[in-house]
Write a protein that holds these residues in place. Sequence first.
Motif, mmCIF file in Angstrom:
data_model
loop_
_atom_site.group_PDB
_atom_site.id
_atom_site.type_symbol
_atom_site.label_atom_id
_atom_site.label_comp_id
_atom_site.label_asym_id
_atom_site.label_seq_id
_atom_site.Cartn_x
_atom_site.Cartn_y
_atom_site.Cartn_z
ATOM 1 N N UNK A 1 0.849 -1.205 0.000
ATOM 2 C CA UNK A 1 0.000 0.000 0.000
ATOM 3 C C UNK A 1 0.881 1.250 0.000
ATOM 4 N N UNK A 2 1.900 1.250 0.854
ATOM 5 C CA UNK A 2 2.828 2.385 0.894
ATOM 6 C C UNK A 2 3.503 2.582 -0.458
ATOM 7 N N UNK A 3 3.961 1.468 -1.035
ATOM 8 C CA UNK A 3 4.668 1.543 -2.315
ATOM 9 C C UNK A 3 3.757 2.060 -3.420
ATOM 10 N N UNK A 4 2.509 1.594 -3.456
ATOM 11 C CA UNK A 4 1.582 2.028 -4.502
ATOM 12 C C UNK A 4 1.316 3.519 -4.429
ATOM 13 N N UNK A 5 1.164 4.031 -3.213
ATOM 14 C CA UNK A 5 0.919 5.466 -3.033
ATOM 15 C C UNK A 5 2.126 6.269 -3.520
ATOM 16 N N UNK A 6 3.313 5.834 -3.103
ATOM 17 C CA UNK A 6 4.528 6.551 -3.504
ATOM 18 C C UNK A 6 4.744 6.463 -5.011
ATOM 19 N N UNK A 7 4.562 5.260 -5.559
ATOM 20 C CA UNK A 7 4.753 5.072 -7.003
ATOM 21 C C UNK A 7 3.778 5.937 -7.783
ATOM 22 N N UNK A 8 2.530 5.964 -7.348
ATOM 23 C CA UNK A 8 1.511 6.764 -8.029
ATOM 24 C C UNK A 8 1.911 8.234 -8.064
ATOM 25 N N UNK B 1 3.566 6.122 -19.376
ATOM 26 C CA UNK B 1 2.804 6.486 -18.169
ATOM 27 C C UNK B 1 1.564 5.606 -18.023
ATOM 28 N N UNK B 2 0.831 5.403 -19.112
ATOM 29 C CA UNK B 2 -0.399 4.614 -19.023
ATOM 30 C C UNK B 2 -0.103 3.133 -18.768
ATOM 31 N N UNK B 3 0.986 2.636 -19.329
ATOM 32 C CA UNK B 3 1.379 1.252 -19.025
ATOM 33 C C UNK B 3 1.741 1.140 -17.546
ATOM 34 N N UNK B 4 2.393 2.154 -17.009
ATOM 35 C CA UNK B 4 2.758 2.164 -15.589
ATOM 36 C C UNK B 4 1.520 2.171 -14.704
ATOM 37 N N UNK B 5 0.503 2.918 -15.093
ATOM 38 C CA UNK B 5 -0.742 2.934 -14.333
ATOM 39 C C UNK B 5 -1.379 1.540 -14.299
ATOM 40 N N UNK B 6 -1.317 0.846 -15.424
ATOM 41 C CA UNK B 6 -1.814 -0.530 -15.473
ATOM 42 C C UNK B 6 -0.974 -1.426 -14.564
ATOM 43 N N UNK B 7 0.328 -1.179 -14.548
ATOM 44 C CA UNK B 7 1.234 -1.987 -13.741
ATOM 45 C C UNK B 7 1.017 -1.851 -12.246
ATOM 46 N N UNK B 8 0.417 -0.751 -11.794
ATOM 47 C CA UNK B 8 0.151 -0.577 -10.366
ATOM 48 C C UNK B 8 -0.775 -1.668 -9.833
ATOM 49 N N UNK B 9 -1.700 -2.135 -10.655
ATOM 50 C CA UNK B 9 -2.641 -3.173 -10.223
ATOM 51 C C UNK B 9 -2.224 -4.565 -10.661
ATOM 52 N N UNK B 10 -1.299 -4.652 -11.613
ATOM 53 C CA UNK B 10 -0.868 -5.955 -12.116
ATOM 54 C C UNK B 10 0.619 -5.915 -12.461
#
Length: 414
Positions: A179-186, A323-332
């Motif tokens: 959760x921490x990583x996802x917030x920071x990555x986002x 950027x959009x591929x990275x957004x997809x990568x946040x969930x998968x």
Amino acid sequence: MNNFWMILSQSYINKFKTKAFIVTTLLVAVVIIAAANMEQIFSYFDDDNKETKIAVIDKTGTMYEPFKEQLAAVADHLTVIQTDQTENQLKKEVGEGTYKGYLLLERTGDGLPTATYKAENIANSQITSGIRQALQSLKTMEVAGRLQLTSEQIQLWNAPASFDTIALAKGAKSEEELIQAQILVYALLFFIYFSVIMYANMIASEVAIEKSSRVMEILISSVSPVKQMFAKILGIGLLGLTQLVIWFAVAYITISNQPEGSLIGSLGLKSISVSMIMYAVLLFILGYFLYATIAALLGSLVSRLEDVQQMMTPLTLLIMVGFFISMYGLSNPESPLITVTSYVPFFTPMILFVRISLLSIPVWEVALGFGILIAAILVFGVIGARIYKGGVLMYGKSNSLKDMKKAIELSRDN
């Protein structure tokens, strides 16, 4: 070499003093502070702390008290007042602001609780959600009574199922760490995306402006075009790092001063690892150099500032795709698409960061990603230097990628 440092310092200092840089830096710093204190800011304007009066017409004669008790447990900011007034009278009082709305309590043909809420508008979902939860709790209690369930059985009925997640891989991140990583990555993905676009366009625009004003003709007589290109890239790169340091310092100070009970404190953002910050900074720097080198050679091909955006469009689209591929990568993050594209140098700064932050990948994969990115920077640096050297000598309408060949030919002749 003195000329190189002079151009580098001028590129840095001139941009540092601009109103655009100062305003952008301060504005983002304010946004960071506001985002970290969003909970406190919302509390000043939140109506949850204010009493909201709702009139109740209990057509059953028995539902009001148990409903009121259940509502107090789930939405203490809502105050219900039983009344014998007609609906027409209540509509008038709702219009005058005496009540927020009124509620009709009834029973279905099976004898189960039902309700209808009427108000000037029903846009406030917190009110309807509170009423719905209270009504559901009342229905559960009545059904449990019909089934002659004890209070212990009711608690077991309502208790959520126990569910835990355990990562088997050695060194895998826990759910809290993810959760921490996802917030920071986002947050950092947005920063990398917008800053790389901004600084890349800044370099291309500066080269185009110098060409259109014929300043380039004076510069190339005293400093080689290649030195000019790398001096500008480094100068504006230092400008970006300056902003990055300021924003990180503001974020660190703001987050460190958040109370433990706050949203930031509960998410554990105070304990973000230094390694994640270092990876973010390194990938930002490398990503900047890759895109800045390409932007400089593209800027050298145009003679008018108006043509810069057209020439930069392919580069901007590449950054957007990453950027959009990275957004997809946040969930998968384990997707084959994410794995493969993390080794495509145009996408590596963002997508590799997603994998490093969310997965426990082998060191050799991290090293391979960095190696490919550094190799790409060197290759584009060599190619870019040749194109830049010839491109700065090209004038007239020159806003096509086909002009790269002509620029390379000119660089050979000089």
